[in-house]
Design a protein around this motif. Structure first.
Motif, PDB file in Angstrom:
ATOM      1  N   VAL A   1      -3.799   7.061  -2.241  1.00  0.00           N
ATOM      2  CA  VAL A   1      -3.231   6.017  -2.203  1.00  0.00           C
ATOM      3  C   VAL A   1      -3.534   5.003  -3.054  1.00  0.00           C
ATOM      4  O   VAL A   1      -4.516   5.046  -3.840  1.00  0.00           O
ATOM      5  N   TRP A   2      -2.496   4.051  -3.381  1.00  0.00           N
ATOM      6  CA  TRP A   2      -2.505   3.165  -4.458  1.00  0.00           C
ATOM      7  C   TRP A   2      -1.950   1.920  -3.869  1.00  0.00           C
ATOM      8  O   TRP A   2      -1.146   1.911  -2.981  1.00  0.00           O
ATOM      9  N   VAL A   3      -2.115   0.684  -4.673  1.00  0.00           N
ATOM     10  CA  VAL A   3      -1.715  -0.415  -4.222  1.00  0.00           C
ATOM     11  C   VAL A   3      -0.934  -1.211  -5.437  1.00  0.00           C
ATOM     12  O   VAL A   3      -1.228  -0.831  -6.678  1.00  0.00           O
TER      13      VAL A   3
ATOM     14  N   VAL B   1       0.983  -1.229   0.060  1.00  0.00           N
ATOM     15  CA  VAL B   1       0.017  -0.115  -0.034  1.00  0.00           C
ATOM     16  C   VAL B   1       0.781   1.349   0.107  1.00  0.00           C
ATOM     17  O   VAL B   1       1.700   1.469   0.707  1.00  0.00           O
ATOM     18  N   LYS B   2       0.674   2.101  -1.039  1.00  0.00           N
ATOM     19  CA  LYS B   2       1.497   3.254  -1.207  1.00  0.00           C
ATOM     20  C   LYS B   2       0.779   4.308  -0.612  1.00  0.00           C
ATOM     21  O   LYS B   2      -0.413   4.487  -1.022  1.00  0.00           O
ATOM     22  N   ASN B   3       1.348   5.399   0.055  1.00  0.00           N
ATOM     23  CA  ASN B   3       0.977   6.839   0.568  1.00  0.00           C
ATOM     24  C   ASN B   3      -0.185   6.554   1.555  1.00  0.00           C
ATOM     25  O   ASN B   3      -0.713   7.710   1.782  1.00  0.00           O
ATOM     26  N   TRP B   4      -0.254   5.421   2.360  1.00  0.00           N
ATOM     27  CA  TRP B   4      -1.397   5.487   3.375  1.00  0.00           C
ATOM     28  C   TRP B   4      -0.754   6.283   4.455  1.00  0.00           C
ATOM     29  O   TRP B   4       0.427   6.188   4.686  1.00  0.00           O
ATOM     30  N   THR B   5      -1.729   7.218   5.204  1.00  0.00           N
ATOM     31  CA  THR B   5      -1.095   8.194   5.894  1.00  0.00           C
ATOM     32  C   THR B   5      -2.246   8.498   7.116  1.00  0.00           C
ATOM     33  O   THR B   5      -3.305   8.231   6.941  1.00  0.00           O
TER      34      THR B   5
END
Lengths: 513, 272
Positions: free
Chosen positions: A508-510, A491-495
């Motif tokens: 967010v992207w996966v 998971v990218k950009n989860w914050t």
């Protein structure tokens, strides 16, 4: 948008640098891949989706995806354009004009116009709506729509923070048509302008969202959908996350954070925040009417040890100043060292030569309150405080102790502005005033700072206010607690954010192997 | 007593019980550390020479805390049971001696209450009264009352028609005398057996309530509460959950085995 995103990442201190940092570098260089479903776990029920009223931690994530506001706070707590593209204030900060974004549609396809903004704010200002946003917006005298893409706010008193106040999580824009229906319909149905729309909602188990194809930011959101699963049992939640059944955990418990961060394939994030637990000492009652007793208590608390023991090191020691690092106008106030000898001396001077025996009331929820109580009891013992920690049910606490008792543990979230932080507990007319400080000089400073549009002048005024606060010590704020969240490495950009109100899930992207 | 110790279950129960009672009576003196003292440098550690069972999240010595908590835990079990037995016996003996429609009425009410499981009943009472150690104790006692009432009534019924009771009636003794001097002493055996076994249930119920946050409150050393507080640290130091868990098991097992052996001895058919 990309520079903004990088700025945001910079303030997020990643623990276990070895696992977190490569993930970050990749997130910045790799091209986002559209598609995929994100499964998020949370431990507190989504009771309702009425954006004007809700207040649950998971509910905030849900409405951040479903609705948008005029502005939205970035992690530096600066308002960024959302449905409003730009805004101007009159010199006295009493009139604000917001230009709205054109060609925005609601989930049902209807166009977004200034009429929706006016209807939403009128609803918030109506006491019958019971919106938490009303306390920060009640200085609005009138709101009008000169044309379909412009709204004008007239304020009763100058308030330079309006662009921040309209970013309030409960002040997101609902369509005027939905507000004509009974308010209760908003509990389960939502027609917003956010990146995702509701597919199924079952408050006891699951919220399923799908991509809003008409979202106003081109190419966003990347995800096809988001599913939020409820895990009332914390151990079950972390087990599901670690086994890979869930892609992200909304909130990680302190006790579990190091174990989860060390697990392979996990990005764990620590977001420094201004959440705090405070020791309330009512100033209009004995023995706390004596500044020496309050100062003695302040020096009887080992703040770094409290962070280590209660927060597992996942927080920062504080100095009784409610303004945490991360607010815009933090003033540097003196350290409060742990000094039992000095505290004992101060107690003796105040007339308690044989020490002070006093009960400290802690609500049983959240557990951190009684943990702080138990720890403070031990730390304050050498200083001559004989504290009897009494943990009571939360309902009893709310009914009999909160804002009535003279020595208890409070627990508060970070606020969006200095003004909101001061008027939460400390001014005479504060929304949840429980210190009985009632200092006219402080009240005047807060009022003056609120309507001052000049940045340097505000900084000077707020510095004075903070100095007053640490001088008089209306309550002891021993630490600021971090916000903790985690995602799997695909998971990218989860914050998350210091206020835990904005999550930027549209970014967010996966990338599954 | 000698018979009891010759009984294998009885011996095991008596040994466990002796350990638990020793801890309950002298635990605070035997504890190597202050049970509330923090040792921040040694948090969540496994057993070592200075901390025999390891330390909890504040670095408090688990062994000292368990010894210290024995008194609270055992006292809770015993006093909740005594209260329950007291209430129950009063109701049951009254019903048994008085008989007639009053007996039927009381027993139907008791049957209704018996249909509700103990834990559920206790939770219901604590939810209504509010949490806290005192309320939890009362709740367990009340939950035990219907069962004890039924047992004491049947004990009374089996005695009531015996010759010595009829003799007392023929002598013209008062009803209070008959209950106190003739019926109660002879019905006491089954009550004591039942009470001993029930202490173990009371300890477990108390621990359950403490675990759910409805019983004793921090910084108490009650064993159920210790488990609840330590649960989120389970993966970092399993001892902080295992040690109080084992302590509860030992206490409950001790009372249970002892009570079982006692029943075997009192029941004439069980005797060889």
């Amino acid at each position: 948008m990309s520079t903004f995103s990088i700025n945001r990442r910079q303030v997020l201190a990643g623990i276990a640098g070895a696992t977190a940092l490569p993930g970050l570098a990749e997130a910045q260089t790799a091209t986002p891949k559209p598609g995929g479903i994100l499964k998020v776990s949370h431990s507190v029920r989504i009771a309702q989706l009425n954006v004007l009223q809700l207040s649950g931690p998971a509910e905030y994530l849900a409405v951040d995806m479903i609705y948008s506001g005029l502005t939205r706070l970035d992690p530096q707590m600066k308002p960024q354009p959302e449905l409003a593209t730009e805004w101007t204030a009159s010199p006295d900060a009493k009139t604000f004009v917001f230009k709205l974004r054109p060609n925005v549609t609601f989930h049902d396809g209807s166009p977004f116009t200034s009429a929706d903004v006016v209807a939403t704010f009128k609803a918030i200002l109506d006491p019958a709506t019971k919106s938490p946003a009303r306390t920060v917006l009640d200085m609005i005298a009138d709101i009008t729509a000169p044309d379909p893409l412009t709204v004008k706010f007239d304020l009763k008193v100058g308030n330079a923070d309006l662009p921040v106040s309209v970013a309030h999580a409960n002040a997101r824009i609902v369509s005027a048509a939905a507000l004509k229906e009974p308010l209760i319909n908003l509990d389960t149905k939502a027609n917003g302008t956010g990146p995702f729309k509701i597919e199924t909602f079952d408050g006891s188990r699951l919220l399923k969202l799908v991509k809003h194809t008409g979202y106003y930011r081109p190419g966003k959101p990347y995800l096809d959908g988001v599913e939020m699963y409820l895990f009332p049992d914390l151990a079950a939640e972390s087990a599901n996350f670690l086994s890979g059944a869930m892609d992200a955990m909304l909130e990680v418990q302190q006790a579990d954070f190091k174990r989860i961060a060390a697990a392979p394939g996990v990005n764990a994030l620590r977001v420094p925040s201004g959440r705090f637990s405070n020791i309330v000492m009512r100033m209009d009652t004995k023995p706390f009417d004596d500044i020496r007793v309050r100062t003695a208590m302040a020096h009887a608390v080992d703040r770094q040890m409290l962070v280590d023991l209660v927060l597992d090191g996942l927080g920062r020691p504080a100095k009784d100043n409610v303004i945490a690092p991360g607010y815009r106008y933090l003033a540097d106030t003196p350290e409060v060292p742990y000094d039992p000898a000095k505290a004992k001396k101060l107690l003796a001077e105040a007339g308690y030569t044989n020490g002070l025996k006093i009960p400290l009331i802690c609500s049983n929820r959240p557990a951190i309150r009684s943990q702080v109580g138990v720890a403070v009891k031990q730390m304050a013992q050498p200083a001559g405080f004989d504290i009897d920690v009494q943990t009571i049910p939360h309902d009893t606490y709310l009914a009999n102790v909160w804002r009535k008792g003279n020595f208890y543990i409070g627990y508060w979230g970070m606020q969006a502005t200095e003004d909101a932080a001061f008027t939460l507990l400390f001014t005479t007319d504060a929304a949840f005033a429980d210190t009985a400080w009632n200092n006219q000089e402080f009240d005047d400073l807060v009022k003056k700072g609120r309507s001052s549009p000049d940045d340097a002048e505000r900084r000077a005024i707020y510095k004075q206010a903070q100095e007053l606060m640490v001088r008089d010590r209306p309550s002891i704020i021993p630490f600021f607690q971090d916000v903790l969240t985690a995602s799997r490495s695909h998971v990218k950009n989860w914050t998350s954010s210091p206020l835990s109100r904005t999550f930027y899930v549209e970014d967010v992207w996966v990338q599954r192997a | 007593m000698r018979d009891l110790l010759r009984h294998p279950t009885g011996l095991a129960g008596a040994i466990l019980l002796a350990v638990v009672l020793l801890a309950a009576l002298f635990g605070s003196f035997l504890a190597p550390h202050d049970p509330q003292l923090f040792h921040p440098a040694t948090r969540l550690q496994g057993p070592s020479a200075s901390f025999w069972l390891g330390t909890d999240q504040f670095g408090r010595d688990l062994f000292s805390r368990i010894l210290n908590g024995a008194r609270t835990t055992v006292a809770f079990g015993v006093s909740a049971t005594l209260l329950g037995v007291g209430f129950g016996a009063m109701i049951g003996i009254t019903a048994g001696v008085v008989g007639g429609w009053i007996d039927s009425l009381i027993m139907r009410l008791v049957d209704g209450l018996l249909a509700v499981p103990d834990l559920l009943f206790t939770l219901l009472i604590v939810t209504v009264l509010g949490g806290g150690a005192g309320h939890a104790l009362l709740a367990v006692a009340v939950a035990f009352t219907p069962g004890m009432a039924r047992i004491s009534r049947s004990a009374v019924l089996s005695v009531r028609t015996r010759e010595f009771v009829q003799a007392a009636v023929a002598r013209g003794e008062s009803r209070a005398y008959i209950i106190g001097a003739e019926v109660l002493p002879n019905a006491l055996g089954p009550l004591i057996v039942e009470a001993t076994i029930r202490v173990s249930f009371a300890i477990m119920l108390g621990a359950t309530l403490g675990f759910l946050g409805l019983g004793a409150q921090p910084p108490s050393t009650e064993w159920g509460l210790m488990i609840a507080e330590a649960r989120q640290y389970m993966f970092r130091n399993p001892w902080c959950v295992a040690a109080p868990g084992a302590a509860i098991a030992i206490a409950a097992l001790g009372f249970n085995l002892f009570g079982d052996a006692l029943r075997d001895l009192i029941d004439p058919r069980g005797r060889r």
